[in-house]
Write a protein that holds these residues in place. Structure first.
Motif: not given
Length: 315
Positions: A262-264, A10, A14
């Motif tokens: 996708i990027r937190p 994960k 990310e």
């Protein structure tokens, strides 16, 4: 390694997703290169399909999207997600809230002034916002409705072009054509009755005018569709017109939305890119491909069987 990182997959997913590769690929599309009109279409179709795969993974399991993309985003998995989100024939991300038994639930802190749709826009779609823990308030830097609308447009476009994507992937069955090519077909290969010939000529002239009036960043292509019949196959040759510039700009929108997905931290703005994308924002989401005409060409299973002139023309 931080104890907050539950999975190395994960973490890499990310923070190391190849956004720079895709940005480089999009930026290489050259308006002075005639062949890049095709690249603009292909990139828009491919990126929207990637976005849909990632979206389907995130709504199934936001904690393990890398695993779900690997194991549970085949076409039937994606279709089931889109069908659950469907309203009036279009997938809508807002409908996630009605399927919390099969999709990720949206949790909101009752102490904050934010509803579930706004939380979905931040937590899933990465809409830029500031969260103030002291005042327990959320300030949106861009309209969350815009980010939901872009998501819906991408999902709808990807669903509508999945057969075109297969044509690209399996033998590149997408053939560029010009009005001169179509006129040559009727001189050398195909024959129509009087009414059919007039309609074919009219449609070809309309395509010629559209390609001339709308500039160099438009083109036409042909693709074949087939239906199995008792005698063999009912084949249809369809001609489409494409606004390649709109596809190019839409690719930029999709890539930004994919980053947010996708990027937190998400938080990239969409409005400026949306504003520069022709065809984005209508009732159907995004449209850059128009069907010009199609005509049937029956094909028998037995290659030794010769179709009569009458049967061939009846298609």
């Amino acid at each position: 390694m931080s104890s907050e990182i539950q999975s190395p997959f994960k973490f890499l997913w990310e923070y190391n997703y190849p956004f720079k590769y895709w940005q480089n690929r999009v930026q290489k599309i050259n308006p002075f290169n005639e062949q890049d009109r095709f690249e603009a279409l292909y990139t828009a179709v491919l990126l929207s399909d990637i976005y849909t795969h990632v979206f389907a993974a995130k709504v199934r399991n936001p904690d393990l999207p890398w695993f779900v993309v690997k194991e549970e985003t085949y076409r039937n998995n994606i279709n089931s997600v889109l069908e659950n989100l469907e309203s009036d024939g279009f997938p809508l991300v807002e409908n996630m809230l009605e399927h919390e038994d099969t999709m990720a639930s949206i949790m909101t802190n009752e102490e904050y002034t934010i509803d579930e749709l706004e939380a979905l826009s931040i937590g899933l779609l990465g809409c830029p916002a500031s969260i103030d823990d002291e005042t327990q308030s959320v300030e949106f830097h861009e309209d969350p409705w815009l980010h939901r609308g872009v998501c819906n447009a991408i999902l709808n476009y990807a669903d509508g072009t999945k057969n075109l994507l297969n044509d690209f992937k399996h033998g590149f069955r997408v053939i560029p054509v010009t009005p001169d090519d179509l006129r040559l077909l009727t001189k050398e290969i195909m024959m129509f009755d009087s009414d059919g010939d007039k309609e074919y000529t009219r449609r070809t002239q309309e395509l010629d005018k559209k390609l001339t009036d709308e500039g160099e960043w438009n083109f036409a292509f042909a693709r074949m569709q087939t239906t199995k019949e008792d005698y063999g196959y009912d084949c249809q040759l369809d001609i489409y017109h494409v606004d390649a510039w709109a596809c190019y700009k839409f690719s930029e929108v999709v890539l930004t939305a994919l980053y947010n997905l996708i990027r937190p931290d998400g938080g990239k703005y969409l409005w400026e890119k949306v504003e520069r994308t022709p065809g984005l924002g209508g009732e159907d989401g995004f449209s850059a491909i128009d069907h010009v005409m199609g005509f049937g060409l029956p094909l028998r299973d037995d290659p030794d069987t010769v179709l009569t002139k009458e049967e061939f023309q009846s298609g």
